[in-house]
Design an enzyme around this catalytic site. Structure first.
Site, PDB file in Angstrom:
ATOM      1  N   GLY A  10       0.834  -1.212   0.000  1.00 16.89           N
ATOM      2  CA  GLY A  10       0.000   0.000   0.000  1.00 16.89           C
ATOM      3  C   GLY A  10       0.865   1.257   0.000  1.00 16.89           C
ATOM      4  O   GLY A  10       1.870   1.316   0.704  1.00 16.89           O
ATOM      5  N   ARG A  20      13.514   9.882  -3.343  1.00 15.05           N
ATOM      6  CA  ARG A  20      14.441  10.985  -3.648  1.00 15.05           C
ATOM      7  C   ARG A  20      15.694  10.888  -2.770  1.00 15.05           C
ATOM      8  O   ARG A  20      16.827  11.041  -3.250  1.00 15.05           O
ATOM      9  CB  ARG A  20      13.716  12.313  -3.419  1.00 15.05           C
ATOM     10  CG  ARG A  20      14.584  13.550  -3.488  1.00 15.05           C
ATOM     11  CD  ARG A  20      13.722  14.768  -3.182  1.00 15.05           C
ATOM     12  NE  ARG A  20      14.476  15.998  -3.091  1.00 15.05           N
ATOM     13  CZ  ARG A  20      15.053  16.436  -1.979  1.00 15.05           C
ATOM     14  NH1 ARG A  20      15.005  15.712  -0.876  1.00 15.05           N
ATOM     15  NH2 ARG A  20      15.685  17.606  -1.979  1.00 15.05           N
ATOM     16  N   VAL A  22      16.962   8.257  -1.221  1.00 14.15           N
ATOM     17  CA  VAL A  22      17.787   7.088  -1.580  1.00 14.15           C
ATOM     18  C   VAL A  22      18.619   7.427  -2.811  1.00 14.15           C
ATOM     19  O   VAL A  22      19.842   7.243  -2.832  1.00 14.15           O
ATOM     20  CB  VAL A  22      16.892   5.845  -1.885  1.00 14.15           C
ATOM     21  CG1 VAL A  22      17.721   4.724  -2.491  1.00 14.15           C
ATOM     22  CG2 VAL A  22      16.177   5.359  -0.626  1.00 14.15           C
ATOM     23  N   ARG A  71       0.284  -4.895  -4.967  1.00  8.87           N
ATOM     24  CA  ARG A  71       0.351  -6.007  -4.012  1.00  8.87           C
ATOM     25  C   ARG A  71       0.575  -7.264  -4.847  1.00  8.87           C
ATOM     26  O   ARG A  71      -0.344  -7.727  -5.519  1.00  8.87           O
ATOM     27  CB  ARG A  71      -0.950  -6.101  -3.214  1.00  8.87           C
ATOM     28  CG  ARG A  71      -1.234  -4.827  -2.401  1.00  8.87           C
ATOM     29  CD  ARG A  71      -2.192  -5.112  -1.282  1.00  8.87           C
ATOM     30  NE  ARG A  71      -2.630  -3.907  -0.601  1.00  8.87           N
ATOM     31  CZ  ARG A  71      -1.955  -3.340   0.397  1.00  8.87           C
ATOM     32  NH1 ARG A  71      -0.825  -3.841   0.823  1.00  8.87           N
ATOM     33  NH2 ARG A  71      -2.429  -2.250   0.993  1.00  8.87           N
ATOM     34  N   ASP A 102       5.040  -4.648   6.239  1.00 18.86           N
ATOM     35  CA  ASP A 102       5.497  -5.963   6.693  1.00 18.86           C
ATOM     36  C   ASP A 102       5.474  -7.054   5.618  1.00 18.86           C
ATOM     37  O   ASP A 102       6.406  -7.850   5.523  1.00 18.86           O
ATOM     38  CB  ASP A 102       4.750  -6.412   7.964  1.00 18.86           C
ATOM     39  CG  ASP A 102       3.257  -6.541   7.724  1.00 18.86           C
ATOM     40  OD1 ASP A 102       2.763  -5.980   6.724  1.00 18.86           O
ATOM     41  OD2 ASP A 102       2.584  -7.193   8.533  1.00 18.86           O
ATOM     42  N   THR A 125       4.186   2.961   5.884  1.00 20.10           N
ATOM     43  CA  THR A 125       2.798   2.499   5.930  1.00 20.10           C
ATOM     44  C   THR A 125       2.010   3.408   6.860  1.00 20.10           C
ATOM     45  O   THR A 125       2.528   3.814   7.907  1.00 20.10           O
ATOM     46  CB  THR A 125       2.683   1.036   6.414  1.00 20.10           C
ATOM     47  OG1 THR A 125       1.333   0.806   6.848  1.00 20.10           O
ATOM     48  CG2 THR A 125       3.600   0.704   7.574  1.00 20.10           C
ATOM     49  N   ASP A 127      -0.270   2.467   8.628  1.00 21.20           N
ATOM     50  CA  ASP A 127      -0.739   1.674   9.772  1.00 21.20           C
ATOM     51  C   ASP A 127       0.187   1.769  10.987  1.00 21.20           C
ATOM     52  O   ASP A 127      -0.238   1.473  12.108  1.00 21.20           O
ATOM     53  CB  ASP A 127      -0.864   0.191   9.375  1.00 21.20           C
ATOM     54  CG  ASP A 127      -1.817  -0.028   8.213  1.00 21.20           C
ATOM     55  OD1 ASP A 127      -2.634   0.869   7.952  1.00 21.20           O
ATOM     56  OD2 ASP A 127      -1.737  -1.085   7.565  1.00 21.20           O
ATOM     57  N   ASP A 129       2.338  -0.244  12.002  1.00 22.89           N
ATOM     58  CA  ASP A 129       2.230  -1.526  12.707  1.00 22.89           C
ATOM     59  C   ASP A 129       3.523  -2.325  12.690  1.00 22.89           C
ATOM     60  O   ASP A 129       3.510  -3.543  12.866  1.00 22.89           O
ATOM     61  CB  ASP A 129       1.090  -2.355  12.090  1.00 22.89           C
ATOM     62  CG  ASP A 129       1.273  -2.563  10.589  1.00 22.89           C
ATOM     63  OD1 ASP A 129       2.166  -1.935   9.999  1.00 22.89           O
ATOM     64  OD2 ASP A 129       0.521  -3.359  10.010  1.00 22.89           O
ATOM     65  N   ARG A 154     -17.149  16.736  13.314  1.00 29.21           N
ATOM     66  CA  ARG A 154     -17.523  17.257  14.636  1.00 29.21           C
ATOM     67  C   ARG A 154     -18.476  18.459  14.486  1.00 29.21           C
ATOM     68  O   ARG A 154     -19.430  18.602  15.243  1.00 29.21           O
ATOM     69  CB  ARG A 154     -16.235  17.623  15.378  1.00 29.21           C
ATOM     70  CG  ARG A 154     -16.360  18.242  16.721  1.00 29.21           C
ATOM     71  CD  ARG A 154     -16.559  17.336  17.894  1.00 29.21           C
ATOM     72  NE  ARG A 154     -15.474  16.523  18.377  1.00 29.21           N
ATOM     73  CZ  ARG A 154     -15.648  15.658  19.363  1.00 29.21           C
ATOM     74  NH1 ARG A 154     -16.842  15.498  19.925  1.00 29.21           N
ATOM     75  NH2 ARG A 154     -14.659  14.921  19.789  1.00 29.21           N
ATOM     76  N   GLY A 170      -6.082   0.958   9.066  1.00 29.45           N
ATOM     77  CA  GLY A 170      -5.139   0.371  10.022  1.00 29.45           C
ATOM     78  C   GLY A 170      -5.071  -1.130   9.914  1.00 29.45           C
ATOM     79  O   GLY A 170      -4.472  -1.803  10.730  1.00 29.45           O
ATOM     80  N   ARG A 171      -5.745  -1.662   8.902  1.00 27.54           N
ATOM     81  CA  ARG A 171      -5.842  -3.121   8.712  1.00 27.54           C
ATOM     82  C   ARG A 171      -6.360  -3.765   9.984  1.00 27.54           C
ATOM     83  O   ARG A 171      -7.412  -3.343  10.466  1.00 27.54           O
ATOM     84  CB  ARG A 171      -4.482  -3.702   8.282  1.00 27.54           C
ATOM     85  CG  ARG A 171      -4.599  -5.035   7.567  1.00 27.54           C
ATOM     86  CD  ARG A 171      -3.268  -5.504   7.045  1.00 27.54           C
ATOM     87  NE  ARG A 171      -2.804  -4.733   5.908  1.00 27.54           N
ATOM     88  CZ  ARG A 171      -3.205  -4.943   4.649  1.00 27.54           C
ATOM     89  NH1 ARG A 171      -4.072  -5.887   4.384  1.00 27.54           N
ATOM     90  NH2 ARG A 171      -2.749  -4.206   3.661  1.00 27.54           N
TER      91      ARG A 171
HETATM   92  O1  F6P Z   1      -1.692  -1.128   4.878  1.00 24.59           O
HETATM   93  C1  F6P Z   1      -2.242   0.085   4.483  1.00 24.59           C
HETATM   94  C2  F6P Z   1      -3.717  -0.060   4.252  1.00 24.59           C
HETATM   95  O2  F6P Z   1      -4.223   1.198   3.834  1.00 24.59           O
HETATM   96  C3  F6P Z   1      -4.514  -0.601   5.413  1.00 24.59           C
HETATM   97  O3  F6P Z   1      -4.774   0.379   6.398  1.00 24.59           O
HETATM   98  C4  F6P Z   1      -5.740  -1.115   4.726  1.00 24.59           C
HETATM   99  O4  F6P Z   1      -6.352  -2.144   5.463  1.00 24.59           O
HETATM  100  C5  F6P Z   1      -5.181  -1.654   3.442  1.00 24.59           C
HETATM  101  O5  F6P Z   1      -3.974  -0.984   3.215  1.00 24.59           O
HETATM  102  C6  F6P Z   1      -6.078  -1.486   2.250  1.00 24.59           C
HETATM  103  O6  F6P Z   1      -5.467  -2.145   1.175  1.00 24.59           O
HETATM  104  P1  F6P Z   1      -5.889  -1.950  -0.351  1.00 24.59           P
HETATM  105  O7  F6P Z   1      -5.399  -0.605  -0.781  1.00 24.59           O
HETATM  106  O8  F6P Z   1      -5.185  -3.052  -1.048  1.00 24.59           O
HETATM  107  O9  F6P Z   1      -7.366  -2.024  -0.404  1.00 24.59           O
END
Ligand code: F6P
Length: 324
Positions: A10, A20, A22, A71, A102, A125, A127, A129, A154, A170-171
């Site tokens: 992602g 840039r 690198v 991906r 990851d 990322t 996330d 994570d 709000r 955030g997956r």
């Molecule tokens: O890992 C980044 C992320 O945006 C996650 O938060 C989300 O779950 C996922 O990728 C969405 O993936 P895709 O863009 O393949 O739908």
């Protein structure tokens, strides 16, 4: 020296600034950079361009990745790892730098084991994570993007005296949701690491109402929202039926991945991009550029891929204590 570079998985705001950094660090050291397009898909197709300082000009402030990304499912298989390793070896690479998360690092580590080519991961990322690093490229930007949206929500929530359930990405982890919840003053923060008891959510909303708050924001991480929906639990319906509050749902979705990277995401990308080349030159074989405090340090990729980053429960408690 010749080094391969790819942005994978992602996209995250700040990837361009990392590319840039690198390339320009490499140019300063007379190292050639092969920029593979579309992440591992580009490696598997041997689709690259030699990058120089000018080719990476004017991109630092742009979201997304000009190298493109994907991906690549094939990289989860032995076949993909072997094919990518062979292509990288044919290109006589002295190193591979992968900017991603990851899944990308798991594949990079396996490529190293198969090809002996040193690999460096740059964590990017939204996330956040990844174990071993305080933060990742793009996380700060995504927090700010989501925050901007929640601030706007709000306004309408207050005007209509409604409760809004706002779903953030955030997956299956809650780092982004916790940060957004804390910084937006959300009344309720729901993350997979803590779980969700609808009774507790209703009690909190009733307490808030009793203290004069006629509207409310619930931040929910997508991983937990998915779990609730799989379990047949509809939080909106439960709150409306039990409390007679009007509830609306907003799913922020992929807009959280786009936009101009913040100064913080860009600076982090500059530091990590430069460090990736330094790590390779100093003989590192399979590491991630991790930020710990103010220092960028190497952390073993296998450790990162096999160890779970823990959520800061104290921060979670603090966020709730402040949202009374
Ligand atoms: O890992 C980044 C992320 O945006 C996650 O938060 C989300 O779950 C996922 O990728 C969405 O993936 P895709 O863009 O393949 O739908």
């Amino acid at each position: 020296m010749r080094i391969g570079l790819a942005t994978t998985g992602g996209d995250a705001p700040g990837m361009n600034a990392a590319v840039r950094a690198v390339v320009r660090t490499a140019v300063n050291k007379n190292i050639e950079i092969l920029g593979f397009e579309r992440g591992y898909a580009g490696i598997l197709a041997n689709d690259y361009d030699i990058l120089d300082a000018r080719k990476v000009g004017g991109i630092m402030h742009l979201g997304g990745t000009f190298l493109k990304t994907s991906r690549a499912e094939l990289m989860k298989s032995d076949e993909g790892i072997t094919k990518a390793s062979e292509i990288l070896k044919k290109n006589e690479l002295d190193g591979l730098i992968v900017i991603g998360g990851d899944g990308s690092f798991k594949a990079a580590s396996r490529i190293h084991k198969e090809s002996q080519i040193p690999v460096i991961g740059i964590p990017a990322t939204i996330d956040n994570d990844l174990m071993g690093t305080d933060t990742t490229i793009g996380f700060d930007t995504a927090i700010n993007t989501a925050l901007d949206a929640v601030d706007k929500i709000r306004d309408t929530a207050t005007s209509h005296e409604r409760v809004f359930i706002v779903e953030v990405m955030g997956r299956n982890r809650g780092f982004l949701a916790l940060a957004v919840g804390l910084a937006s003053g959300a009344e309720v923060i729901l993350i997979p690491e803590i779980g969700c008891n609808p009774e507790t959510v209703c009690t909190k909303l009733v307490e808030s109402h009793g203290k004069g708050k006629k509207s409310g924001i619930i931040i929910i991480a997508e991983g937990l929202a998915d779990c609730l929906s799989r379990a047949g639990l509809n939080l909106k319906d439960i709150i409306e039926e039990k409390l007679n509050f009007e509830v609306r749902i907003t799913r922020l979705g992929h807009m959280q991945r786009g936009g101009k990277p913040t100064a913080f995401s860009r600076m982090l990308a500059c530091k990590m991009g430069a460090a990736s080349i330094e790590f390779l030159l100093s003989g590192r074989k399979r590491d991630m550029t991790a930020i710990q405090g103010r220092e960028v340090v190497p952390v073993d990729l296998d450790y990162i891929c096999t160890t779970e980053k823990l959520i800061d429960k104290q921060l979670y408690e603090q966020a709730l204590a402040l949202s009374i």
